[in-house]
Design a protein around this motif. Structure first.
Motif, PDB file in Angstrom:
ATOM      1  N   LEU B  95      10.260  -1.697  -5.557  1.00 55.50           N
ATOM      2  CA  LEU B  95       9.511  -0.953  -6.578  1.00 55.50           C
ATOM      3  C   LEU B  95       9.596  -1.681  -7.917  1.00 55.50           C
ATOM      4  O   LEU B  95      10.657  -2.177  -8.295  1.00 55.50           O
ATOM      5  CB  LEU B  95      10.063   0.470  -6.712  1.00 55.50           C
ATOM      6  N   ALA B 106       4.324   0.282  -6.884  1.00 61.19           N
ATOM      7  CA  ALA B 106       4.791   1.570  -7.407  1.00 61.19           C
ATOM      8  C   ALA B 106       5.051   2.511  -6.227  1.00 61.19           C
ATOM      9  O   ALA B 106       4.653   2.217  -5.093  1.00 61.19           O
ATOM     10  CB  ALA B 106       3.747   2.156  -8.342  1.00 61.19           C
ATOM     11  N   ARG B 107       5.690   3.584  -6.515  1.00 63.53           N
ATOM     12  CA  ARG B 107       5.976   4.586  -5.490  1.00 63.53           C
ATOM     13  C   ARG B 107       4.667   5.254  -5.103  1.00 63.53           C
ATOM     14  O   ARG B 107       4.030   5.902  -5.923  1.00 63.53           O
ATOM     15  CB  ARG B 107       6.965   5.611  -6.076  1.00 63.53           C
ATOM     16  N   GLU B 116       8.716   3.180  -0.527  1.00 66.02           N
ATOM     17  CA  GLU B 116       9.599   2.611  -1.549  1.00 66.02           C
ATOM     18  C   GLU B 116       9.501   1.093  -1.556  1.00 66.02           C
ATOM     19  O   GLU B 116      10.491   0.396  -1.443  1.00 66.02           O
ATOM     20  CB  GLU B 116      11.049   3.045  -1.292  1.00 66.02           C
ATOM     21  N   GLY B 117       8.252   0.592  -1.658  1.00 58.55           N
ATOM     22  CA  GLY B 117       8.061  -0.856  -1.687  1.00 58.55           C
ATOM     23  C   GLY B 117       6.978  -1.264  -0.721  1.00 58.55           C
ATOM     24  O   GLY B 117       6.214  -0.424  -0.220  1.00 58.55           O
TER      25      GLY B 117
END
Lengths: 234, 782
Positions: B95, B106-107, B116-117
């Motif tokens: 992130l 971004a989330r 998360e990525g």
């Protein structure tokens, strides 16, 4: 001598009054012209007063009346002139109104939109560059685009082993002696010709078309233009 | 020429800032055409292992991946790829990471579950132009490190240099590094060479027969080789420099060439163990590495296997297919030679085979470069072949034709005279020493020995150029010469510019088509091809003829415009034509051509009028001489006596039909070599004649066979000096006029230069005109 009111005085005053009314009554410059010539002409009322002055016995009186007649004529003429200007303005106003156009509409017409031609970008750039150098005291030299090996290479100190002389870069013209005639690969042969032909001092630039054996891409063309300069002075 | 910053920095401690290096290269005259930064690591992208994968019942196209980036935190990432499995190590953009394409990680959520990525492909990391899924790293890759580090990807800068012809030495990184080291005042180390253990002496026999072409030849015997893949850095550097990785041996050979400018070739020493260098025999053939069978020429230089005299390589150009390194090769014979530039160039030309090696030999290599090349070769090979052995006593044959170091003296006064700046003799010596010229101060001069890698430096002036480069062109300053002549355009050049203004004023655009034509372009439009010149080496067959007319190029342009909804354009060109002559050079001349689609003969005559009026030039219209390729009944030659100076009219409708051009096309062509070189007559002003003038109108009936201009000329003569102007105001054919004739009505304005025109004079003139008309068969109309 009294500035009395003689019959002549009265006649004159009456004639002037009538004249002013007639002038003001004229409704066109054309009509005005007729009125004025009637008033001031030989047969006009004022002229007949003038011609009757001879009958006035008093010299002083005759003189005074003569002057009054002249003044009356001048003033009538001036009234007529201003009336004429007034009428003319009115007449042209209608002519001008009937001439009315929409300028933006005319601006779109074929004649108004007939455009100037354009010079090629290369010509535009060349002329601007030439002008800069002319301003610096340079002259413009030109030469042939098909050149001999001598002028294109040899005279410029490019020995036969120079890579630029190879078939990869130079476009050769078929000739009895193969390799002796080339499409100039640069404008430098013009330097040689200038040095042979012009007496020094020499301040010259050589713009022109040159040729290389290059496949066309974004940064290469087989035919393109160069400009170079030469100064020889003591 | 592509140059890598990483290699330069191995050779000398030059700055790591690409901009600083680029600036230095440009100021040294090594123009940087392009600078590309490659392999930049992305902050925030780390290696991570896929612990488990799950499918979501409502999202068939994506997979839920749970990854471990080595920090003990299990992250959930949605992934659209399909090529991964549990346990794979992949790149994870965490992130907050900004990707090379500008995307910010971004989330983000799908079905209310956050990602998360992002797991990355090679394309997303900027490592490749295409990929088919995630980049999968080896299973033993440590977690949480940069995948760039894990893959050994170097951050590097590629400079594409536009080298001048003389800098043969800069076709190797070493030459560029030498200049930069001198520029930045740091030591030149050169390529890294390991102390290679020399094996037993082994001199493979070498014999040179063509000494003039092959002035020096060395063979180094190397054993203990295992052919395999190159180290990643070698393959990567080659790729950045535009070469493909083949195997560790070929790659080392290529890299050495790119680094040191010494072309070299590795033979399998078990196949070729003795060498002969000779000219090819008539009829001999060779199958080169590219698989092509080459018919050799007796001037081609051939490297042969001395045992059977068979060719194993076209010297300086390309090796042969049969002696190529095989997977089983263990012993090498490394060739490193100096060949004369010209024969190599001719060989490469003859076979249309311009190789990386031939390009370098053509420009000139260093005759003493062979030993560094061999040592560097073994140094690179040692990474993949730890047991490699470089045998002592290589075979080196140096003939008397081998270029020697040249002594050249440079005097400080010559430097000052040529550069216009005083540079102390000590500084001159310092500069020349810094780039490898052995320099000794002797009074006002520096006595130099030119190093053998600089074949371009043969005279004092060449060394002064070196001094200027390293002194810095910016430090020399500039002065604009104070011209002692009057800057101006010549009369001809002024007239040419005036002509251009007239043409654009007529609403015509300038065109500049190619001066090359294809065979048939001229004959198709009715022009002769007997007097054309051919190019000996055209780029393409369609551009093999030099134009003898501007017409084909402009007609092509009209056609192209008509095909693109511009049916009526007017264009012109001022350019050279090159018809064959009996001299060495063609009969080159400058011409003007104007073509108007939708224009007719009147259009072209209007243009001619505008031009002759502006330039004060004249010519006769001769309709009896119809120019080739023009409309037979609506065209004429512009003549001066017997000389034709141009043509006017319309393009032949047959030609237009052939080309598919619609409507009429007007044409005006003028030989500018004649027209522009004339001195214009000065314009004369005259008082307005205040004596009264009279007009007389005369209508004649005259046969269509006789040009109107004949009648006009006769009337002019008859009216004499009293004629002020004459206008043709009416032309009539039809009822009342005999078939094949027309009525021509002229208005003549007459005026006495001094005095009043009398009725009797008028009558006299009128009578003279009637008689003059009759003389040429024109009857006055009643």
């Amino acid at each position: 001598m009294a500035s009395s009111t003689t019959p002549e005085h009265q006649q004159l005053a009456q004639a002037v009054n009538d004249g002013v009314s007639a002038i003001n009554a004229a409704s066109s410059t054309e009509e005005l012209r007729t009125v004025v010539s009637a008033l001031t002409g030989k047969k006009g009322a004022i002229s007949s007063i003038k011609s009757s002055l001879g009958k006035v016995s008093d010299v002083e009186m005759r003189k005074e009346l003569g002057q009054l007649v002249n003044e009356a004529l001048t003033s009538l003429q001036s009234i007529a002139d201003s009336r004429s200007q007034q009428l003319r303005a009115g007449e042209f106003a209608s002519v001008i109104e009937s001439d009315r156009v929409d300028i933006t509409e005319v601006a779109m017409s074929a004649r108004a939109t007939q455009r100037r031609g354009r010079l090629h970008l290369v010509t535009q750039a060349t002329e601007r560059l030439e002008d800069v150098f002319i301003g610096l005291g340079f002259q413009i030299a030109e030469g042939p685009e098909v050149e001999t090996d001598f002028y294109n290479f040899e005279a410029l100190n490019m020995p036969p082993s120079h890579p630029a002389r190879s078939m990869w870069d130079t476009l050769f013209v078929e000739s009895d002696e193969p390799g002796s005639v080339v499409l100039r690969t640069h404008t430098s042969p013009v330097q040689i010709r200038v040095m042979q032909d012009w007496p020094p001092p020499i301040y010259a630039i050589m713009p022109g078309r040159v040729f290389r054996k290059e496949t066309p891409d974004a940064t290469h063309m087989p035919v393109f233009h160069q400009i170079e300069g030469l100064v020889i002075d003591r | 020429m592509k140059i890598l910053l990483s290699i330069l920095r191995e050779m000398a401690d030059i700055p790591s800032d690409p901009e600083a290096v680029s600036l230095a290269l440009n100021s040294l005259g090594l123009a940087v055409e392009e600078m590309v930064i490659v392999g930049t690591p992305i902050e925030g992208v780390v290696t991570a292992r896929i612990i488990r994968m799950e499918k979501h019942p409502d999202a068939a196209k994506v997979t839920r991946c749970f990854v471990d980036a080595g920090d003990g935190v299990e992250r959930h990432v949605w992934c659209g790829a399909t090529n991964m499995s549990e346990g794979d190590v992949v790149p994870l953009a965490t992130l907050g990471t900004t990707m090379p394409n500008g995307m910010n990680i971004a989330r983000r959520g799908i079905l209310g579950i956050d990602s998360e990525g992002m797991l990355c492909s090679e394309v997303e990391l900027g490592l490749s132009d295409e990929s088919s899924g995630l980049l999968i790293l080896p299973k033993d890759t440590p977690l949480g490190i940069s995948p760039f580090e894990a893959l050994g990807i170097e951050h590097d800068v590629v400079f594409d240099l536009d080298l001048t012809r003389n800098r043969a030495d800069c076709w190797g990184h070493l030459g560029v590094a030498r200049d930069l080291a001198a520029h930045f005042g740091v030591t030149l180390r050169g390529p890294r060479v390991e102390a290679v253990t020399s094996g037993a002496a082994s001199s493979l026999p070498v014999e040179i027969i063509a000494e003039e072409n092959c002035a020096s030849f060395s063979i180094t015997h190397i054993s203990g080789v295992t052919v395999g893949e190159s180290p990643r850095w070698v393959a990567q550097r080659l790729a950045h420099l535009g070469m493909r990785s083949i195997n560790n041996v070929v790659d080392a050979s290529n890299l050495v060439m790119l680094e040191t400018n010494q072309p070299n070739h590795a033979y399998d020493a078990s196949v070729v163990a003795s060498f002969r260098v000779r000219l090819a025999h008539s009829g001999e053939t060779l199958v080169t590495l590219d698989g092509q069978t080459r018919q050799l020429h007796t001037e081609d230089l051939l490297i042969c296997n001395a045992s059977d005299d068979s060719g194993v390589g076209l010297a300086g150009v390309m090796g042969d297919l049969h002696s190529e390194i095989a997977p089983t090769t263990t012993e090498l014979a490394l060739e490193s030679a100096w060949f004369s530039p010209d024969p190599i160039r001719y060989s490469a030309q003859r076979h249309g085979l311009r190789s990386e090696a031939s390009v370098r030999f053509e420009r000139g290599t260093d005759p003493n470069g062979w030993s560094l090349a061999a040592e560097r070769f073994v140094t690179i090979l040692k990474e993949t072949c730890p047991n490699v052995v470089l045998h002592a006593s290589p075979s080196v044959v140096i003939t008397p034709y081998c270029p020697q170091s040249v002594p050249v003296d440079v005097s400080a006064s010559s430097v000052e005279r040529l550069l216009g700046v005083r540079i102390e003799v000590t500084r001159i010596a310092e500069i020349l020493s810094s780039i490898g010229f052995d320099s000794r101060i002797d009074g006002d001069s520096v006595k130099c020995v030119v190093p053998t890698w600089r074949p371009d430096c043969a005279q004092e002036v060449d060394l002064i150029e070196e001094v200027a480069r390293h002194f810095g062109f910016d430090n020399i300053g500039k002065t604009i010469p104070n011209s002692t002549v009057h800057g101006r355009l010549s009369n001809m050049q002024q007239r040419r510019r005036a002509l251009r203004r007239v043409l654009v004023g007529l609403g015509l655009d300038e065109a500049m088509p190619s001066p090359f034509l294809a065979s048939g372009d001229l004959s198709r439009i009715g022009l002769s091809e007997d007097n054309v010149l051919h190019l000996a080496n055209p780029l393409v067959a369609d551009e093999s003829i030099l134009r003898t007319s501007l017409r084909p190029g402009l007609l092509r342009s009209l056609k192209y415009n008509q095909s693109h909804r511009a049916p009526k354009i007017g264009i012109w060109e001022i350019g050279h034509v090159y018809p064959k002559s009996d001299q060495q050079l063609p009969d080159e001349s400058e011409q003007l051509a104007i073509l108007v689609a939708g224009g007719d003969v009147e259009t072209s005559l209007m243009q001619w009028n505008a031009i002759y009026d502006a330039l004060s030039v004249g010519a006769q219209l001769d309709q009896s001489r119809v120019p080739a390729g023009l409309h037979a009944t609506r065209s004429a030659s512009l003549t001066r006596g017997k000389k034709i100076v141009g043509v006017v009219g319309e393009i032949d409708p047959v030609v237009l039909d052939t080309l598919g051009i619609e409507g009429r096309v007007s044409v005006l062509e003028i030989d500018l070599s004649v027209i522009l070189n004339e001195e214009p007559k000065p314009v004369q002003a005259r008082d307005i004649n205040r004596f009264p003038s009279s007009d007389i109108d005369l209508a004649f009936v005259m046969s269509d066979e006789v040009p109107a201009v004949n009648l006009q000329r006769a009337l002019r003569q008859a009216a004499g000096k009293r004629l002020v102007r004459i206008d043709l105001f009416d032309v009539y054919r039809g009822k009342g006029v005999a078939e094949g004739s027309r009525s021509l009505a002229f208005r003549l304005r007459l005026q006495e230069p001094e005095g009043t025109l009398t009725d009797s004079i008028l009558a006299e003139v009128q009578q003279a005109c009637v008689v003059a008309g009759e003389k040429i068969g024109a009857a006055i109309r009643a």
